[in-house]
Design a protein around this motif. Structure first.
Motif, PDB file in Angstrom:
ATOM      1  N   VAL A  69      39.622 120.758  63.654  1.00 31.45           N
ATOM      2  CA  VAL A  69      40.484 119.599  63.423  1.00 31.45           C
ATOM      3  C   VAL A  69      39.782 118.558  62.562  1.00 31.45           C
ATOM      4  O   VAL A  69      38.549 118.544  62.444  1.00 31.45           O
ATOM      5  CB  VAL A  69      40.952 118.957  64.747  1.00 31.45           C
ATOM      6  CG1 VAL A  69      41.760 119.948  65.577  1.00 31.45           C
ATOM      7  CG2 VAL A  69      39.758 118.440  65.550  1.00 31.45           C
ATOM      8  N   ASP A  70      40.565 117.665  61.977  1.00 31.69           N
ATOM      9  CA  ASP A  70      40.091 116.624  61.074  1.00 31.69           C
ATOM     10  C   ASP A  70      40.750 115.315  61.510  1.00 31.69           C
ATOM     11  O   ASP A  70      41.970 115.266  61.695  1.00 31.69           O
ATOM     12  CB  ASP A  70      40.505 117.007  59.643  1.00 31.69           C
ATOM     13  CG  ASP A  70      39.759 116.236  58.572  1.00 31.69           C
ATOM     14  OD1 ASP A  70      38.722 115.621  58.872  1.00 31.69           O
ATOM     15  OD2 ASP A  70      40.223 116.270  57.409  1.00 31.69           O
ATOM     16  N   ILE A  71      39.971 114.226  61.676  1.00 31.25           N
ATOM     17  CA  ILE A  71      40.455 112.995  62.297  1.00 31.25           C
ATOM     18  C   ILE A  71      40.426 111.828  61.309  1.00 31.25           C
ATOM     19  O   ILE A  71      39.421 111.619  60.624  1.00 31.25           O
ATOM     20  CB  ILE A  71      39.598 112.618  63.521  1.00 31.25           C
ATOM     21  CG1 ILE A  71      39.473 113.791  64.495  1.00 31.25           C
ATOM     22  CG2 ILE A  71      40.167 111.388  64.234  1.00 31.25           C
ATOM     23  CD1 ILE A  71      38.414 113.573  65.568  1.00 31.25           C
ATOM     24  N   LEU A  97      36.755 122.805  70.480  1.00 33.20           N
ATOM     25  CA  LEU A  97      37.196 122.160  69.248  1.00 33.20           C
ATOM     26  C   LEU A  97      36.008 122.110  68.301  1.00 33.20           C
ATOM     27  O   LEU A  97      34.886 121.775  68.715  1.00 33.20           O
ATOM     28  CB  LEU A  97      37.694 120.741  69.524  1.00 33.20           C
ATOM     29  CG  LEU A  97      38.995 120.624  70.334  1.00 33.20           C
ATOM     30  CD1 LEU A  97      39.169 119.191  70.815  1.00 33.20           C
ATOM     31  CD2 LEU A  97      40.194 121.046  69.508  1.00 33.20           C
ATOM     32  N   GLU A  98      36.245 122.441  67.047  1.00 32.22           N
ATOM     33  CA  GLU A  98      35.180 122.467  66.047  1.00 32.22           C
ATOM     34  C   GLU A  98      35.240 121.213  65.182  1.00 32.22           C
ATOM     35  O   GLU A  98      36.250 120.939  64.541  1.00 32.22           O
ATOM     36  CB  GLU A  98      35.290 123.714  65.174  1.00 32.22           C
ATOM     37  CG  GLU A  98      35.030 125.009  65.914  1.00 32.22           C
ATOM     38  CD  GLU A  98      35.012 126.206  64.992  1.00 32.22           C
ATOM     39  OE1 GLU A  98      35.257 126.037  63.784  1.00 32.22           O
ATOM     40  OE2 GLU A  98      34.750 127.316  65.482  1.00 32.22           O
ATOM     41  N   LEU A  99      34.129 120.461  65.169  1.00 29.92           N
ATOM     42  CA  LEU A  99      34.003 119.269  64.342  1.00 29.92           C
ATOM     43  C   LEU A  99      32.696 119.333  63.571  1.00 29.92           C
ATOM     44  O   LEU A  99      31.794 120.096  63.941  1.00 29.92           O
ATOM     45  CB  LEU A  99      34.027 118.008  65.213  1.00 29.92           C
ATOM     46  CG  LEU A  99      35.403 117.414  65.505  1.00 29.92           C
ATOM     47  CD1 LEU A  99      36.059 118.172  66.635  1.00 29.92           C
ATOM     48  CD2 LEU A  99      35.292 115.948  65.832  1.00 29.92           C
ATOM     49  N   PRO A 100      32.561 118.516  62.523  1.00 27.85           N
ATOM     50  CA  PRO A 100      31.295 118.492  61.795  1.00 27.85           C
ATOM     51  C   PRO A 100      30.091 118.166  62.683  1.00 27.85           C
ATOM     52  O   PRO A 100      28.984 118.633  62.429  1.00 27.85           O
ATOM     53  CB  PRO A 100      31.517 117.406  60.736  1.00 27.85           C
ATOM     54  CG  PRO A 100      32.993 117.388  60.521  1.00 27.85           C
ATOM     55  CD  PRO A 100      33.590 117.685  61.862  1.00 27.85           C
ATOM     56  N   VAL A 101      30.288 117.363  63.736  1.00 25.63           N
ATOM     57  CA  VAL A 101      29.167 116.976  64.595  1.00 25.63           C
ATOM     58  C   VAL A 101      28.734 118.101  65.527  1.00 25.63           C
ATOM     59  O   VAL A 101      27.613 118.108  66.035  1.00 25.63           O
ATOM     60  CB  VAL A 101      29.518 115.731  65.440  1.00 25.63           C
ATOM     61  CG1 VAL A 101      29.728 114.521  64.559  1.00 25.63           C
ATOM     62  CG2 VAL A 101      30.749 115.984  66.307  1.00 25.63           C
ATOM     63  N   GLY A 102      29.618 119.061  65.779  1.00 23.81           N
ATOM     64  CA  GLY A 102      29.307 120.160  66.683  1.00 23.81           C
ATOM     65  C   GLY A 102      30.536 120.629  67.430  1.00 23.81           C
ATOM     66  O   GLY A 102      31.659 120.202  67.144  1.00 23.81           O
TER      67      GLY A 102
END
Length: 232
Positions: A69-71, A97-102
């Motif tokens: 996801v992108d926020i 959930l996959e985010l740039p931070v981890g």
């Protein structure tokens, strides 16, 4: 405070959730979720939609199975945010959930949706303790100053009950944030204990710190408007 549903006509393909609702199902922070991120393929189009919707955050789902996801806020892209991830995990019914931070681990527990995250992923913000609940509730707007501010007071310290309000203090139209998972995460980590937070008009956020330094954030999520239904 930002409204539960935007004044902008919500386009097809956008779900509107209320995240961190109170025990009576009221309040909660509005969240827009674009189920198919391909309809807004670049950062510019996503930022434009987030600004038009006017919610404190809007989430774009790029891969529903992997939870990618992108926020966005109305004015900027975020690497991490609490209430959008709690809401997205509930809507997508995923465990990661996959985010740039981890990777953000998620779970459902009865009426509550939970995510596990780390304090170092949260963008900088000031946590300011007030002497009483009455002082927190007496605020008629953001206190003077710059930068993201979370004011709080003990409602019942022994029971871990907190009264809080959040003021982004940025020029994007969000004067007060109704329910803020990231700030709750930071406060729980700072105090080193589980919290039951009442924020804004009556939203509820639960936290539970773990020995490894991570913190679980949980709350109720309700669907305010389905992308399959006509706009409200």
């Amino acid at each position: 405070m930002n409204a539960c549903v935007s004044d902008y006509e919500v386009p097809a393909g956008v779900d509107v959730l209320r995240v961190f609702c109170g025990p009576d199902g009221r309040h909660g922070n509005a969240l827009g979720v674009v189920r198919d991120g391909r309809t807004y393929p670049d950062q510019a189009s996503r930022q434009t939609l987030a600004g038009q919707l006017g919610f404190s955050e809007t989430v774009f789902v790029d891969d529903p199975e992997r939870g990618h996801v992108d926020i966005y806020t109305p004015g900027l892209r975020l690497p991490f945010a609490g209430h959008p991830l709690v809401g997205a995990a509930w809507l997508l019914d995923v465990e990661i959930l996959e985010l740039p931070v981890g990777e953000i681990f998620a779970r459902q527990d009865g009426e509550f949706s939970w995510i596990t995250a780390r304090p170092e992923w949260v963008p900088p913000r000031t946590l300011e303790r007030y002497a009483s609940v009455a002082e927190v509730e007496a605020l008629t707007g953001p206190p003077p100053g710059e930068g993201w501010l979370y004011v709080w007071a003990w409602e019942d310290e022994a029971a871990g009950r907190v009264r809080a309000r959040a003021f982004p203090r940025r020029d994007d139209g969000i004067v007060e944030d109704e329910a803020t998972g990231a700030a709750a995460l930071l406060l729980s980590a700072q105090l080193g204990r589980a919290l039951n937070i009442t924020q804004g008009r009556g939203s509820q956020i639960l936290t539970a710190p773990a020995p490894d330094g991570s913190v679980e954030i949980g709350g109720r999520v309700l669907l305010a408007q389905s992308s399959l239904s006509p706009a409200l």
